[in-house]
Design an enzyme around this catalytic site. Structure first.
Site, short mmCIF file in Angstrom:
data_model
loop_
_atom_site.label_atom_id
_atom_site.label_comp_id
_atom_site.label_asym_id
_atom_site.label_seq_id
_atom_site.Cartn_x
_atom_site.Cartn_y
_atom_site.Cartn_z
N HIS A 276 0.81 -1.22 0.00
CA HIS A 276 0.00 0.00 0.00
C HIS A 276 0.84 1.28 0.00
O HIS A 276 0.33 2.36 -0.25
CB HIS A 276 -0.98 0.00 1.18
CG HIS A 276 -0.36 0.24 2.52
ND1 HIS A 276 -0.03 -0.79 3.38
CD2 HIS A 276 -0.01 1.38 3.17
CE1 HIS A 276 0.47 -0.29 4.49
NE2 HIS A 276 0.49 1.04 4.39
N ASP A 309 0.19 -7.65 1.37
CA ASP A 309 0.63 -6.28 1.61
C ASP A 309 2.15 -6.19 1.64
O ASP A 309 2.75 -5.54 2.53
CB ASP A 309 0.05 -5.71 2.90
CG ASP A 309 0.14 -4.18 2.95
OD1 ASP A 309 0.34 -3.56 1.89
OD2 ASP A 309 0.04 -3.62 4.06
N SER A 391 4.68 2.60 7.75
CA SER A 391 4.38 1.41 6.95
C SER A 391 5.57 1.00 6.09
O SER A 391 6.18 1.83 5.40
CB SER A 391 3.18 1.67 6.05
OG SER A 391 2.01 1.85 6.83
#
Length: 549
Positions: A276, A309, A391
């Protein structure tokens, strides 16, 4: 006429008070000299008294009683003069009139810059304004018509009540235009002097205070040996790991994008991060990575796995001295182990936070809040502060080895991976590094992900009772794939899967996340319920390539 004393002695001002304006009653005779009545304007008082007689008293008849002696302040009672009608003032002051009006209102009047016109009979033009009044003698009381009032001095309030103002206020004379600079300079100098004086007093007081109070402090040693960060300390681990962590800037073709984190995966220049983080720039966008030393390199996407992910980038013109982070073993992690997270929360690159492993095998379904499909993981949970921008960054253990890839957070008021930019509340989740490494190797090798599957569609509702096989598959397909792993194991629509090996399954997302920790071809044991009875079955996991399914 300047009211400042230039150093030349001047005789006293005339004792005759100004005559009130027309219409005002004449003052009653007084047996003794009195000060000016309230509202009267007084010319400046001289600094030097006139010559005295041999006995030190003024010559008889030199002048009448001094109206300036003990002149009353507005509201104060008139006081009698001293014997002889003269009192010597200690310093010279300028008399100004204060009116009842406030500044800026009728009756409020500032001192003008022009010289005041002399009152009739007080001094001829160019003469001494303080000389005895030879040209004019006060008329007898009650004479008619009364003489005209004296000219209003420029510092009187011509518009005030009675023509002379409503009150008297002792104040310093306002400087004229040509002297304002000097006054400002004097005020500034005084302020500086006062500041210096205050500082000196403060220093003197502090010094005396130091002398009066016993206080012994101990300084910490600052020798290189004492400042050495031993291996295993957070500072040592951070200093070692930061050069191998990068901040990722992703920009899509439409201008969308964001900031995330990644770390050096191998010496060939591959970078491991979250899908993402780079999804917006994966097709037609721009990617760049910046090291902690500020060096920046362009990068490209090698492969990405939306379901896991995970994404792999590769730097263009990568430097030859890359230092990949060491990879740990997430299966060996224990709850309570120390953790260190590195990333760029809210764009603040090279941020280091610490915590512990709060839980293992935490089922997590996350998304970026957009139209993308969810990602599933059996995550490591940590209370190390993780925020948007962390992230893709590494989660390290106490040795500095990577045990996870930071991916999602649970925030107050938002779901996991929600669109809101909520901050950390101590619930962060990382993809176990063992799983991330398997995915990364596949992406580097083939460019597309491979997922383990059981060949059955399950409900994504978190009922808490298990993962229920649906009555209909996605898009109207069969809920149990013909000849697939689930069909071969005898599973049917409506069966509720409660365990995968020894792991309790409480929902569909938990089952998917747990299956994806395995590889295609692995044999697993399924525990399920049908018609209220518990059953078991063994099956071999199949595979699905790519993210199209």
């Amino acid at each position: 006429m300047s009211t400042e004393n230039e150093g030349n002695p001047v005789p006293p001002a005339p004792s005759a008070p100004p005559v009130p304006p027309s219409g005002s009653p004449a003052p009653a005779p007084h047996s003794q000299a009195a000060g000016p009545a309230q509202g009267e304007t007084l010319p400046p008082r001289p600094d030097t008294p006139p010559a005295r007689g041999a006995e030190g008293t003024p010559p008889p008849g030199a002048y009448p009683a001094d109206p300036y002696a003990d002149a009353p302040h507005p509201g104060a009672a008139h006081q009698d003069s001293a014997p002889g009608g003269y009192q010597e003032a200690p310093e010279r002051r300028a008399a100004v009139l204060a009116t009842s009006g406030a500044p800026g209102t009728p009756g409020a009047h500032e001192h003008t810059q022009g010289a005041p016109a002399p009152a009739p009979g007080l001094a001829p033009p160019g003469g001494d304004p303080y000389a005895a009044p030879h040209a004019a003698v006060p008329p007898p009381v009650g004479a008619w018509p009364p003489p005209p009032p004296p000219a209003v001095p420029t510092y009187a309030d011509a518009g005030g009540a009675g023509g002379w103002g409503a009150a008297y206020e002792s104040a310093e004379h306002k400087p004229r235009g040509g002297r304002r600079g000097g006054l400002l300079a004097a005020v500034t100098a005084a302020a500086l002097f006062a500041g210096a004086l205050g500082g000196g007093v403060g220093y003197w007081a502090a010094e005396r205070n130091d002398e009066s109070v016993d206080s012994t402090t101990v300084s910490a040693s600052d020798t290189p040996a004492d400042l050495k960060r031993d291996p295993g300390t957070v500072s040592n681990i951070a200093a070692t790991a930061l050069p191998s962590v990068v901040t990722i800037d992703a920009k899509g073709g439409g201008g969308e994008g964001g900031t995330g984190t990644g770390f050096i995966y191998d010496k060939q220049g591959h970078i491991l991060t979250n899908n993402h983080v780079v999804a917006s720039a994966a097709e037609g966008g721009q990617l760049s990575v910046t090291f902690s030393n500020g060096k920046k390199y362009d990068a490209e996407v090698i492969g990405r796995a939306q379901g896991y992910d995970v994404a792999v980038l590769k730097m263009k013109n990568a430097p030859s001295d890359l230092k990949p982070l060491p990879l740990g073993n997430s299966d060996k992690v224990a709850v309570g182990d120390s953790t260190i997270a590195i990333g760029a929360p809210f764009g603040l690159s090279n941020t280091v936070t610490t915590g512990i492993v709060s839980a293992k095998d935490r089922p997590v379904a996350s998304s970026d809040g957009g139209n993308s499909k969810a990602s599933y993981m059996s995550a490591l949970q940590t209370d190390a502060s993780i925020n948007p921008g962390n992230s893709g960054g590494p989660l390290l253990d106490a040795r500095g080895a990577v045990i996870g890839v930071n991916s999602a957070i649970q925030s107050a008021g938002s779901g996991l991976g929600g669109a809101g930019q909520a901050g950390s509340i101590g619930l962060g989740f990382a993809i176990p590094v063992n799983q991330a490494t398997e995915v990364a190797q596949t992406l580097i090798r083939t460019g597309q992900p491979v997922y383990a599957v059981i060949g059955a569609s399950v409900s994504l509702q978190e009922s808490g009772g298990g993962a229920t096989i649906t009555q209909e598959g996605a898009g109207g397909s069969d809920p149990v794939s013909p000849n697939g792993p689930a069909a071969k194991a005898g599973l049917q629509p409506g069966d509720v899967i409660t365990k995968l090996d020894d792991t309790v399954i409480d929902s569909g997302p938990t089952l998917i996340g747990e299956i994806w920790t395995h590889q295609p071809g692995d044999s697993v044991k399924i525990t399920y319920e049908r018609d209220g009875k518990e059953r078991t079955a063994n099956l071999v996991l199949g595979e699905r390539k790519g993210d199209s399914g």
